[in-house]
Write a protein that holds these residues in place. Structure first.
Motif, PDB file in Angstrom:
ATOM      1  N   ASN A 107       0.965  -0.924   0.283  1.00 17.46           N
ATOM      2  CA  ASN A 107      -0.012   0.409  -0.404  1.00 17.46           C
ATOM      3  C   ASN A 107       0.727   1.183  -0.017  1.00 17.46           C
ATOM      4  O   ASN A 107       0.458   2.139  -0.732  1.00 17.46           O
ATOM      5  CB  ASN A 107      -1.077  -0.302   1.215  1.00 17.46           C
ATOM      6  CG  ASN A 107      -1.854   1.543   1.189  1.00 17.46           C
ATOM      7  OD1 ASN A 107      -1.504   2.087   1.928  1.00 17.46           O
ATOM      8  ND2 ASN A 107      -3.006   0.887   1.300  1.00 17.46           N
TER       9      ASN A 107
ATOM     10  N   LEU B 157       2.060   3.084  -3.630  1.00 16.62           N
ATOM     11  CA  LEU B 157       0.895   3.163  -4.768  1.00 16.62           C
ATOM     12  C   LEU B 157       1.420   4.028  -5.666  1.00 16.62           C
ATOM     13  O   LEU B 157       0.877   4.036  -6.497  1.00 16.62           O
ATOM     14  CB  LEU B 157      -0.271   2.958  -3.979  1.00 16.62           C
ATOM     15  CG  LEU B 157      -1.081   1.675  -3.901  1.00 16.62           C
ATOM     16  CD1 LEU B 157      -2.328   1.737  -3.291  1.00 16.62           C
ATOM     17  CD2 LEU B 157      -1.106   0.628  -4.942  1.00 16.62           C
TER      18      LEU B 157
ATOM     19  N   LYS C 224       2.863   4.868  -8.670  1.00 16.74           N
ATOM     20  CA  LYS C 224       2.046   5.724 -10.139  1.00 16.74           C
ATOM     21  C   LYS C 224       2.617   7.146 -11.098  1.00 16.74           C
ATOM     22  O   LYS C 224       2.137   7.475 -11.333  1.00 16.74           O
ATOM     23  CB  LYS C 224       0.070   6.802  -9.197  1.00 16.74           C
ATOM     24  CG  LYS C 224      -0.242   7.440  -9.104  1.00 16.74           C
ATOM     25  CD  LYS C 224      -1.671   7.866  -9.602  1.00 16.74           C
ATOM     26  CE  LYS C 224      -2.896   8.456  -9.825  1.00 16.74           C
ATOM     27  NZ  LYS C 224      -3.524   9.541  -9.333  1.00 16.74           N
TER      28      LYS C 224
ATOM     29  N   SER D 125       4.896  -3.681 -10.550  1.00 19.14           N
ATOM     30  CA  SER D 125       5.185  -4.258  -8.900  1.00 19.14           C
ATOM     31  C   SER D 125       5.445  -5.836  -8.985  1.00 19.14           C
ATOM     32  O   SER D 125       5.736  -6.499 -10.064  1.00 19.14           O
ATOM     33  CB  SER D 125       2.958  -4.732  -9.075  1.00 19.14           C
ATOM     34  OG  SER D 125       2.960  -5.677  -8.038  1.00 19.14           O
TER      35      SER D 125
ATOM     36  N   THR E 259      -3.020  -6.486  -4.476  1.00 24.18           N
ATOM     37  CA  THR E 259      -3.887  -6.912  -5.692  1.00 24.18           C
ATOM     38  C   THR E 259      -4.025  -4.951  -5.977  1.00 24.18           C
ATOM     39  O   THR E 259      -3.866  -4.855  -6.935  1.00 24.18           O
ATOM     40  CB  THR E 259      -5.685  -7.011  -5.415  1.00 24.18           C
ATOM     41  OG1 THR E 259      -5.324  -8.521  -5.272  1.00 24.18           O
ATOM     42  CG2 THR E 259      -6.329  -7.409  -6.290  1.00 24.18           C
ATOM     43  N   ALA E 260      -3.846  -4.294  -4.888  1.00 21.07           N
ATOM     44  CA  ALA E 260      -4.215  -2.518  -5.262  1.00 21.07           C
ATOM     45  C   ALA E 260      -2.926  -2.570  -6.355  1.00 21.07           C
ATOM     46  O   ALA E 260      -3.095  -1.360  -7.184  1.00 21.07           O
ATOM     47  CB  ALA E 260      -4.461  -2.206  -4.031  1.00 21.07           C
TER      48      ALA E 260
ATOM     49  N   LYS F 201      -0.410  -4.249  -8.014  1.00 26.11           N
ATOM     50  CA  LYS F 201      -0.716  -4.894  -9.629  1.00 26.11           C
ATOM     51  C   LYS F 201      -1.565  -4.419 -10.683  1.00 26.11           C
ATOM     52  O   LYS F 201      -1.493  -3.729 -11.674  1.00 26.11           O
ATOM     53  CB  LYS F 201      -1.708  -6.551  -8.977  1.00 26.11           C
ATOM     54  CG  LYS F 201      -0.430  -7.465  -8.580  1.00 26.11           C
ATOM     55  CD  LYS F 201      -0.789  -8.788  -8.685  1.00 26.11           C
ATOM     56  CE  LYS F 201      -0.017 -10.025  -8.181  1.00 26.11           C
ATOM     57  NZ  LYS F 201      -0.441 -10.934  -7.867  1.00 26.11           N
ATOM     58  N   GLU F 202      -2.318  -3.419  -9.659  1.00 28.76           N
ATOM     59  CA  GLU F 202      -3.618  -2.923 -10.852  1.00 28.76           C
ATOM     60  C   GLU F 202      -3.393  -1.700 -11.181  1.00 28.76           C
ATOM     61  O   GLU F 202      -3.219  -1.195 -12.216  1.00 28.76           O
ATOM     62  CB  GLU F 202      -4.912  -2.393 -10.114  1.00 28.76           C
ATOM     63  CG  GLU F 202      -5.612  -4.397 -10.075  1.00 28.76           C
ATOM     64  CD  GLU F 202      -7.063  -3.981  -8.796  1.00 28.76           C
ATOM     65  OE1 GLU F 202      -7.616  -3.256  -8.016  1.00 28.76           O
ATOM     66  OE2 GLU F 202      -8.123  -5.409  -8.806  1.00 28.76           O
ATOM     67  N   MET F 203      -2.371  -1.183 -10.356  1.00 27.20           N
ATOM     68  CA  MET F 203      -1.420  -0.048 -10.681  1.00 27.20           C
ATOM     69  C   MET F 203      -0.492  -0.101 -11.490  1.00 27.20           C
ATOM     70  O   MET F 203       0.098   0.803 -12.111  1.00 27.20           O
ATOM     71  CB  MET F 203      -1.595   1.261  -8.757  1.00 27.20           C
ATOM     72  CG  MET F 203      -1.114   2.342  -9.384  1.00 27.20           C
ATOM     73  SD  MET F 203      -1.825   4.076  -9.439  1.00 27.20           S
ATOM     74  CE  MET F 203      -2.675   4.008  -8.443  1.00 27.20           C
TER      75      MET F 203
ATOM     76  N   ASP G   4       1.746  -0.628 -14.092  1.00 29.01           N
ATOM     77  CA  ASP G   4       1.858  -0.881 -15.907  1.00 29.01           C
ATOM     78  C   ASP G   4       2.040  -2.525 -15.738  1.00 29.01           C
ATOM     79  O   ASP G   4       1.925  -2.624 -17.182  1.00 29.01           O
ATOM     80  CB  ASP G   4       3.009  -0.023 -16.202  1.00 29.01           C
ATOM     81  CG  ASP G   4       2.201   1.742 -15.771  1.00 29.01           C
ATOM     82  OD1 ASP G   4       1.144   2.472 -16.423  1.00 29.01           O
ATOM     83  OD2 ASP G   4       3.745   2.718 -15.479  1.00 29.01           O
TER      84      ASP G   4
ATOM     85  N   VAL H  82       3.505  -6.439 -14.172  1.00 25.34           N
ATOM     86  CA  VAL H  82       4.095  -7.001 -13.350  1.00 25.34           C
ATOM     87  C   VAL H  82       4.633  -7.957 -13.135  1.00 25.34           C
ATOM     88  O   VAL H  82       4.875  -9.034 -13.744  1.00 25.34           O
ATOM     89  CB  VAL H  82       2.815  -7.862 -13.126  1.00 25.34           C
ATOM     90  CG1 VAL H  82       3.074  -8.577 -11.309  1.00 25.34           C
ATOM     91  CG2 VAL H  82       0.901  -6.533 -12.065  1.00 25.34           C
TER      92      VAL H  82
END
Length: 278
Positions: A227, A230, A234, A241, A247-248, A250-252, A254, A256
């Protein structure tokens, strides 16, 4: 795109779970740095606590290599540990956060100054975790913080507890006390909830260092797992990641990595984007 700098989280990203460094990470960082590339640990920890690691990477006491510490509260050049930027927390706020977050007797709390770590009510699990990372600290026997008048500046305050629900309760108690507009609150290492001054984070510090070095946002990579990474992910031109990221993250990100922190994820990144063809 030619990347000139990688800002990297340490625990659960660059380091193995036991606090050691994967040998492929060591060798690729050395190769990249020899070419003038900037490998910048971007950590919630003190820069003092990573000196042994810097020696392993041949970055210790080096001109033009840097560490970002305390979740962005300090930027330090490795040569003579020269502090080039700080964003510290007012003493009154630190005391208020400390008081609010001690919601039960099982919570322990860390107070970071620029050169020391103080811990009150340190738990056995936290003690063991810090030992594997070689983190030195001063154990406080009472919650009396009057000594901090002589120990400023204060970088951040964090709380440790193994139960995520308790960490959420700490978060709520601190936010209710000081206000959401006064602090940056993040979670890390599946054990900490951390509080910095509002506007202070790993991403802002990464861009500030880049600006000082003449490195553009698009030339910066950032890699993390949790966390508190993040905003760094960004902010960077390429946010990454590790495979074991939450998960947060990985989603943020570009991209993995295919590797986890225990498998040399940083080596994967440096081989793909910096040491191309070597």
């Amino acid at each position: 795109m030619t990347y000139k700098m990688l800002v990297s989280d340490l625990d659960e990203t660059f380091l193995n779970d036991d606090g050691t460094i994967h040998e492929e990470n060591v060798q690729t960082v050395k190769k990249a740095a020899a070419q003038g590339f900037k490998f910048v640990p971007n950590t919630g920890r003190s820069f003092e606590s990573v000196q042994k690691m810097l020696k392993q990477l041949d970055l210790y006491d080096q001109v033009g290599q840097f560490v970002i510490s305390f979740n962005g509260s300090a930027i330090v050049e490795n040569k003579d540990n020269q502090i080039i930027a700080t964003q510290d927390m007012p003493l009154t706020m630190a005391k208020q956060i400390f008081k609010a977050g001690l919601i039960n007797e099982a919570v322990d709390v860390h107070i970071y100054t620029i050169d020391k770590l103080f811990i009150y009510n340190v738990s056995d699990s936290d003690r063991q975790y810090l030992a594997t990372r070689g983190v030195a600290y001063v154990e406080l026997k009472t919650p009396d913080l009057s000594f901090l008048n002589r120990q400023q500046p204060i970088m951040k305050v964090i709380f440790e507890h193994s139960d995520m629900q308790v960490r959420h309760q700490i978060y709520d108690a601190v936010i209710d006390s000081v206000g959401i507009d006064q602090v940056e609150a993040t979670y890390s290492s599946d054990r900490y909830v951390e509080f910095n001054l509002k506007g202070v984070d790993k991403g802002t510090a990464s861009l500030l260092l880049g600006e000082k070095l003449g490195i553009k946002r698009d030339e910066i990579m950032a890699i993390g797992d949790n966390n508190n990474d993040l905003k760094m992910i960004k902010a960077a031109g390429l946010g990454i990641s590790v495979a074991n990221g939450i998960t947060a993250v990985k989603e943020m990100a570009d991209i993995v990595t295919t590797r986890t922190n225990n498998e040399g994820a940083i080596a994967e990144v440096l081989n793909q984007f910096v040491l191309i063809g070597e």
